[in-house]
Design a protein around this motif. Structure first.
Motif, PDB file in Angstrom:
ATOM      1  N   LEU A 238       0.826  -1.203   0.000  1.00  0.00           N
ATOM      2  CA  LEU A 238       0.000   0.000   0.000  1.00  0.00           C
ATOM      3  C   LEU A 238       0.865   1.260   0.000  1.00  0.00           C
ATOM      4  O   LEU A 238       0.581   2.235  -0.716  1.00  0.00           O
ATOM      5  N   ASP A 239       1.917   1.255   0.789  1.00  0.00           N
ATOM      6  CA  ASP A 239       2.799   2.419   0.867  1.00  0.00           C
ATOM      7  C   ASP A 239       3.514   2.682  -0.456  1.00  0.00           C
ATOM      8  O   ASP A 239       3.760   3.838  -0.826  1.00  0.00           O
ATOM      9  N   SER A 240       3.855   1.617  -1.168  1.00  0.00           N
ATOM     10  CA  SER A 240       4.572   1.769  -2.435  1.00  0.00           C
ATOM     11  C   SER A 240       3.648   2.063  -3.610  1.00  0.00           C
ATOM     12  O   SER A 240       4.117   2.455  -4.687  1.00  0.00           O
ATOM     13  N   GLY A 241       2.344   1.873  -3.415  1.00  0.00           N
ATOM     14  CA  GLY A 241       1.398   2.045  -4.504  1.00  0.00           C
ATOM     15  C   GLY A 241       1.171   0.791  -5.326  1.00  0.00           C
ATOM     16  O   GLY A 241       0.368   0.798  -6.265  1.00  0.00           O
ATOM     17  N   GLN A 242       1.877  -0.299  -5.012  1.00  0.00           N
ATOM     18  CA  GLN A 242       1.641  -1.556  -5.721  1.00  0.00           C
ATOM     19  C   GLN A 242       0.188  -2.014  -5.524  1.00  0.00           C
ATOM     20  O   GLN A 242      -0.474  -2.458  -6.454  1.00  0.00           O
ATOM     21  N   THR A 243      -0.287  -1.873  -4.284  1.00  0.00           N
ATOM     22  CA  THR A 243      -1.700  -2.120  -3.992  1.00  0.00           C
ATOM     23  C   THR A 243      -2.382  -0.766  -3.805  1.00  0.00           C
ATOM     24  O   THR A 243      -1.897   0.077  -3.048  1.00  0.00           O
ATOM     25  N   GLY A 244      -3.492  -0.565  -4.508  1.00  0.00           N
ATOM     26  CA  GLY A 244      -4.147   0.743  -4.469  1.00  0.00           C
ATOM     27  C   GLY A 244      -5.000   0.965  -3.234  1.00  0.00           C
ATOM     28  O   GLY A 244      -5.043   2.074  -2.688  1.00  0.00           O
ATOM     29  N   HIS A 245      -5.679  -0.086  -2.791  1.00  0.00           N
ATOM     30  CA  HIS A 245      -6.559   0.047  -1.628  1.00  0.00           C
ATOM     31  C   HIS A 245      -6.857  -1.350  -1.099  1.00  0.00           C
ATOM     32  O   HIS A 245      -6.885  -2.320  -1.856  1.00  0.00           O
ATOM     33  N   ALA A 246      -7.081  -1.452   0.195  1.00  0.00           N
ATOM     34  CA  ALA A 246      -7.489  -2.710   0.816  1.00  0.00           C
ATOM     35  C   ALA A 246      -8.729  -2.458   1.656  1.00  0.00           C
ATOM     36  O   ALA A 246      -8.727  -1.592   2.531  1.00  0.00           O
ATOM     37  N   THR A 247      -9.786  -3.197   1.362  1.00  0.00           N
ATOM     38  CA  THR A 247     -11.007  -3.168   2.166  1.00  0.00           C
ATOM     39  C   THR A 247     -11.034  -4.468   2.957  1.00  0.00           C
ATOM     40  O   THR A 247     -11.144  -5.551   2.381  1.00  0.00           O
ATOM     41  N   LEU A 248     -10.916  -4.355   4.279  1.00  0.00           N
ATOM     42  CA  LEU A 248     -10.689  -5.512   5.137  1.00  0.00           C
ATOM     43  C   LEU A 248     -11.804  -5.645   6.174  1.00  0.00           C
ATOM     44  O   LEU A 248     -12.093  -4.690   6.899  1.00  0.00           O
ATOM     45  N   ASP A 249     -12.381  -6.818   6.242  1.00  0.00           N
ATOM     46  CA  ASP A 249     -13.462  -7.085   7.193  1.00  0.00           C
ATOM     47  C   ASP A 249     -13.048  -8.054   8.281  1.00  0.00           C
ATOM     48  O   ASP A 249     -13.745  -8.190   9.281  1.00  0.00           O
ATOM     49  N   VAL A 250     -11.918  -8.740   8.087  1.00  0.00           N
ATOM     50  CA  VAL A 250     -11.468  -9.772   9.033  1.00  0.00           C
ATOM     51  C   VAL A 250      -9.989  -9.573   9.336  1.00  0.00           C
ATOM     52  O   VAL A 250      -9.227  -9.114   8.476  1.00  0.00           O
ATOM     53  N   PHE A 251      -9.597  -9.954  10.559  1.00  0.00           N
ATOM     54  CA  PHE A 251      -8.256  -9.638  11.031  1.00  0.00           C
ATOM     55  C   PHE A 251      -7.742 -10.757  11.930  1.00  0.00           C
ATOM     56  O   PHE A 251      -8.515 -11.552  12.457  1.00  0.00           O
ATOM     57  N   ARG A 252      -6.435 -10.788  12.114  1.00  0.00           N
ATOM     58  CA  ARG A 252      -5.828 -11.801  12.976  1.00  0.00           C
ATOM     59  C   ARG A 252      -6.281 -11.651  14.422  1.00  0.00           C
ATOM     60  O   ARG A 252      -6.466 -12.638  15.132  1.00  0.00           O
ATOM     61  N   ILE A 253      -6.445 -10.413  14.859  1.00  0.00           N
ATOM     62  CA  ILE A 253      -6.974 -10.127  16.192  1.00  0.00           C
ATOM     63  C   ILE A 253      -8.229  -9.298  16.020  1.00  0.00           C
ATOM     64  O   ILE A 253      -8.212  -8.270  15.341  1.00  0.00           O
ATOM     65  N   GLU A 254      -9.312  -9.743  16.631  1.00  0.00           N
ATOM     66  CA  GLU A 254     -10.578  -9.014  16.563  1.00  0.00           C
ATOM     67  C   GLU A 254     -11.150  -8.826  17.962  1.00  0.00           C
ATOM     68  O   GLU A 254     -11.135  -9.766  18.756  1.00  0.00           O
ATOM     69  N   PRO A 255     -11.653  -7.618  18.272  1.00  0.00           N
ATOM     70  CA  PRO A 255     -11.639  -6.422  17.438  1.00  0.00           C
ATOM     71  C   PRO A 255     -10.209  -5.977  17.083  1.00  0.00           C
ATOM     72  O   PRO A 255      -9.273  -6.222  17.856  1.00  0.00           O
ATOM     73  N   LEU A 256     -10.063  -5.318  15.953  1.00  0.00           N
ATOM     74  CA  LEU A 256      -8.760  -4.819  15.538  1.00  0.00           C
ATOM     75  C   LEU A 256      -8.269  -3.790  16.558  1.00  0.00           C
ATOM     76  O   LEU A 256      -8.978  -2.833  16.861  1.00  0.00           O
TER      77      LEU A 256
END
Length: 310
Positions: A238-256
């Motif tokens: 994301l920082d490099s611009g290789q990935t434009g955006h990430a929409t994330l609903d699930v995480f390793r720890i929840e709540p995030l």
């Protein structure tokens, strides 16, 4: 008399008791149903949520099956006390909710809606999105949810590519499998949806190497499992611009955690594990049907393959 133990959090009992009784009655079953269990040795079926109170299945010597309320079973499939069949939840309400969430976010990224939603600054941004038929959407995971989402996106004219561990052939979805198939899907996917189960083979399936295969600026949508993504690799992409955006609903720890870098990143959207939820009315019908099948000596629906982990 069939004895059924509802082993989940108290709030779930309040939600499920009436729909379960209705579904069991419609099947014509003679049963007792309770969220209390004084004598595990008389229980025939366990309606189960992995975050509930039950961790040791060994006292349930008569039980015929564990019927999970969750689609994901990674938190229970390895339990050494679980010796009887385990069925995961495949529910029409769950599928409908996932299709709606995934389709909404795919369209959001396809149409560039954030440009106008967040760009109310007096600048006339003359951006016309391409037509869906020129946009490739990849789906990793072609189980019930992946198939349903792929069919919905295909109906909107997106070019849908799918990847699964085993070979599949589906109408309107170009299916791939194996390591080379994964690379093919990643290289073509301008928007990528993750709907894989969590297994040792799928953990960190998005990492430095695989993210680098994708088109520059590609969008990631993850309503599947948090551990499918290497978080550090995604943040770097994301920082490099290789990935434009990430929409994330699930995480390793929840709540995030509140201090997690995802919260502050301008190109990350966090949603609180709401992509889809098991609906008590439709899920109760699945549970009741599996109990009916068990009593009739028929195969259970949606049995978990313990070796595969799902």
């Amino acid at each position: 008399m069939i004895h059924i133990y509802f082993a989940a959090k108290d709030v779930r009992w309040d939600e499920y008791e009436a729909p379960l009784r209705k579904a069991l009655d419609e099947k014509g079953l003679s049963y007792s149903l309770s969220d209390k269990c004084d004598d595990p040795s008389i229980i025939d079926y366990i309606v189960y949520a992995p975050n509930g109170p039950l961790k040791d299945f060994s006292p349930f010597s008569r039980a015929k099956a564990v019927l999970s309320l969750w689609a994901g079973v990674e938190d229970v499939v390895g339990n050494p006390t679980l010796k009887i069949p385990l069925a995961r939840m495949v529910d029409s309400g769950l599928s409908e909710g996932m299709v709606e969430w995934v389709t909404g976010h795919v369209l959001r990224h396809h149409l560039g809606m954030d440009l106008h939603i967040h760009g109310q600054d007096g600048v006339w941004r003359d951006y016309v999105p391409p037509l869906a038929r020129t946009r490739t959407v990849g789906i990793l995971g072609l189980g019930a949810l992946g198939q349903a989402c792929g069919e919905a996106l295909s109906a909107l004219n997106f070019n849908v590519l799918g990847w699964s561990k085993s070979k599949k052939q589906l109408d309107n979805i170009t299916c791939h499998s194996g390591e080379e198939g994964l690379k093919t899907v990643l290289r073509s996917s301008e928007i990528l949806v993750l709907l894989l189960p969590k297994t040792p083979e799928t953990e960190n399936i998005l990492n430095i190497e695989t993210l680098a295969l994708m088109p520059k600026g590609a969008k990631i949508i993850n309503p599947g499992r948090g551990p499918l993504i290497n978080d550090d690799a995604l943040l770097a992409a994301l920082d490099s611009g290789q990935t434009g955006h990430a929409t994330l609903d699930v995480f390793r720890i929840e709540p995030l955690p509140a201090d997690h870098p995802y919260w502050a990143h301008p190109n990350v959207t966090v949603t609180p594990h709401i992509a889809s939820e098991t609906r008590s009315d439709t899920a109760s019908q699945v549970i009741a049907e599996n109990i009916r099948r068990g009593e009739a000596g028929l195969p259970y629906l949606h049995l978990v393959n313990r070796t595969a982990g799902y």
